[in-house]
Design a protein around this motif. Sequence first.
Motif, short mmCIF file in Angstrom:
data_model
loop_
_atom_site.label_atom_id
_atom_site.label_comp_id
_atom_site.label_asym_id
_atom_site.label_seq_id
_atom_site.Cartn_x
_atom_site.Cartn_y
_atom_site.Cartn_z
N PHE A 62 0.83 -1.20 0.00
CA PHE A 62 0.00 0.00 0.00
C PHE A 62 0.87 1.25 0.00
O PHE A 62 0.55 2.24 -0.66
CB PHE A 62 -0.96 -0.01 1.20
CG PHE A 62 -1.98 1.08 1.17
CD1 PHE A 62 -2.85 1.21 0.09
CD2 PHE A 62 -2.08 1.98 2.20
CE1 PHE A 62 -3.81 2.23 0.06
CE2 PHE A 62 -3.02 3.01 2.18
CZ PHE A 62 -3.88 3.13 1.10
N GLY A 63 1.99 1.21 0.71
CA GLY A 63 2.94 2.33 0.69
C GLY A 63 3.45 2.60 -0.71
O GLY A 63 3.61 3.76 -1.12
N LEU A 66 0.83 4.52 -2.39
CA LEU A 66 0.82 5.91 -1.93
C LEU A 66 1.94 6.71 -2.59
O LEU A 66 1.73 7.86 -2.98
CB LEU A 66 0.93 5.98 -0.41
CG LEU A 66 -0.23 5.41 0.40
CD1 LEU A 66 0.02 5.59 1.89
CD2 LEU A 66 -1.56 6.01 0.00
N ARG A 67 3.10 6.11 -2.72
CA ARG A 67 4.19 6.81 -3.40
C ARG A 67 3.82 7.07 -4.86
O ARG A 67 4.06 8.17 -5.38
CB ARG A 67 5.49 6.01 -3.31
CG ARG A 67 6.64 6.76 -4.00
CD ARG A 67 7.98 6.16 -3.72
NE ARG A 67 8.05 4.81 -4.24
CZ ARG A 67 9.13 4.05 -4.17
NH1 ARG A 67 10.21 4.49 -3.56
NH2 ARG A 67 9.12 2.84 -4.67
N SER A 69 0.86 7.48 -6.00
CA SER A 69 -0.14 8.55 -5.94
C SER A 69 0.54 9.91 -5.82
O SER A 69 0.18 10.87 -6.52
CB SER A 69 -1.08 8.31 -4.76
OG SER A 69 -1.95 9.40 -4.57
N LEU A 70 1.50 9.99 -4.93
CA LEU A 70 2.27 11.23 -4.76
C LEU A 70 2.91 11.64 -6.08
O LEU A 70 2.83 12.81 -6.49
CB LEU A 70 3.33 11.05 -3.68
CG LEU A 70 4.37 12.17 -3.57
CD1 LEU A 70 3.73 13.47 -3.10
CD2 LEU A 70 5.52 11.75 -2.67
N ALA A 85 5.56 9.03 2.00
CA ALA A 85 4.40 8.34 1.43
C ALA A 85 4.57 6.82 1.54
O ALA A 85 3.64 6.11 1.92
CB ALA A 85 4.20 8.76 -0.03
N ALA A 88 4.05 5.74 5.19
CA ALA A 88 2.83 6.16 5.89
C ALA A 88 2.03 4.98 6.45
O ALA A 88 1.61 5.02 7.61
CB ALA A 88 1.97 7.03 4.98
N PRO A 89 1.80 3.91 5.68
CA PRO A 89 1.00 2.81 6.24
C PRO A 89 1.69 2.06 7.37
O PRO A 89 1.04 1.31 8.09
CB PRO A 89 0.78 1.88 5.05
CG PRO A 89 1.08 2.69 3.83
CD PRO A 89 2.08 3.71 4.26
N PHE A 142 -4.25 11.80 -0.59
CA PHE A 142 -4.42 10.38 -0.93
C PHE A 142 -5.90 10.00 -0.97
O PHE A 142 -6.32 9.19 -1.78
CB PHE A 142 -3.68 9.48 0.06
CG PHE A 142 -2.19 9.65 0.02
CD1 PHE A 142 -1.48 9.53 -1.18
CD2 PHE A 142 -1.48 9.92 1.17
CE1 PHE A 142 -0.10 9.69 -1.22
CE2 PHE A 142 -0.11 10.08 1.15
CZ PHE A 142 0.59 9.96 -0.05
N ASP A 145 -7.55 10.66 -4.39
CA ASP A 145 -6.95 10.05 -5.57
C ASP A 145 -7.82 8.90 -6.09
O ASP A 145 -7.87 7.82 -5.50
CB ASP A 145 -5.54 9.55 -5.23
CG ASP A 145 -4.79 9.03 -6.43
OD1 ASP A 145 -5.41 8.66 -7.45
OD2 ASP A 145 -3.55 8.97 -6.35
N LEU A 148 -5.83 5.69 -6.92
CA LEU A 148 -5.51 4.92 -5.72
C LEU A 148 -6.70 4.09 -5.30
O LEU A 148 -6.56 2.91 -4.95
CB LEU A 148 -5.06 5.86 -4.60
CG LEU A 148 -4.74 5.21 -3.26
CD1 LEU A 148 -3.58 4.22 -3.38
CD2 LEU A 148 -4.44 6.27 -2.21
#
Length: 188
Positions: A62-63, A66-67, A69-70, A85, A88-89, A142, A145, A148
């Motif tokens: 999931f991280g 997120l990256r 997504s960033l 990012a 974060a999880p 996030f 998104d 995501l």
Amino acid sequence: MSAPLNGLNFLQQRNSAPRLTEPGPSADELEQMLLCALRSPDHARLRPWRFVSIQGDRRVAFGELLRASLLRRDPDADQIAQDRALNAPLRAPLVIAVIVSLVEHPKVPFWEQRLSAGCAAFSLSLAAEAMDYAAIWRTGAFAEDEQLLRDIGGAENEEFVGFVYVGRRDGPAKPIPPMETAEFHRVW
């Protein structure tokens, strides 16, 4: 008489926990949390909430999402932002993505369905606290998104409400500033 007062005290002392640690809830405890969320207000029984739990090694995957997504938002994001990012999880043993599943309905507008899903997210937090865990509800870029959301299985008619991070409180609870109801309430 003491049980309701204890419950009120519990609710009046609730606050978010930005620092969480292991252990996270067991499968049975997560089930109990979800059962509490399913009791959220739900006009016309649309059941507009969905939950995706992310724990263990899946938090690393999931991280990565997120990256990505960033980098979609900011292709020039520096390594510090990318690492933030990516990690974060890992700030909690359990992350629950709370999703609203919007349905056209003549009596229940989308805003009401979003509020219902928001109540479900808060119910997850309260249930975690009631089981001696702590939680924080995170939103931000996030949660906006759409890609995501699709990456974790969300449908076209769905949106993130946010992410509820759950674990044991790491350190003492942050101080709660006093508030007076008169600042927020009036009699009409």
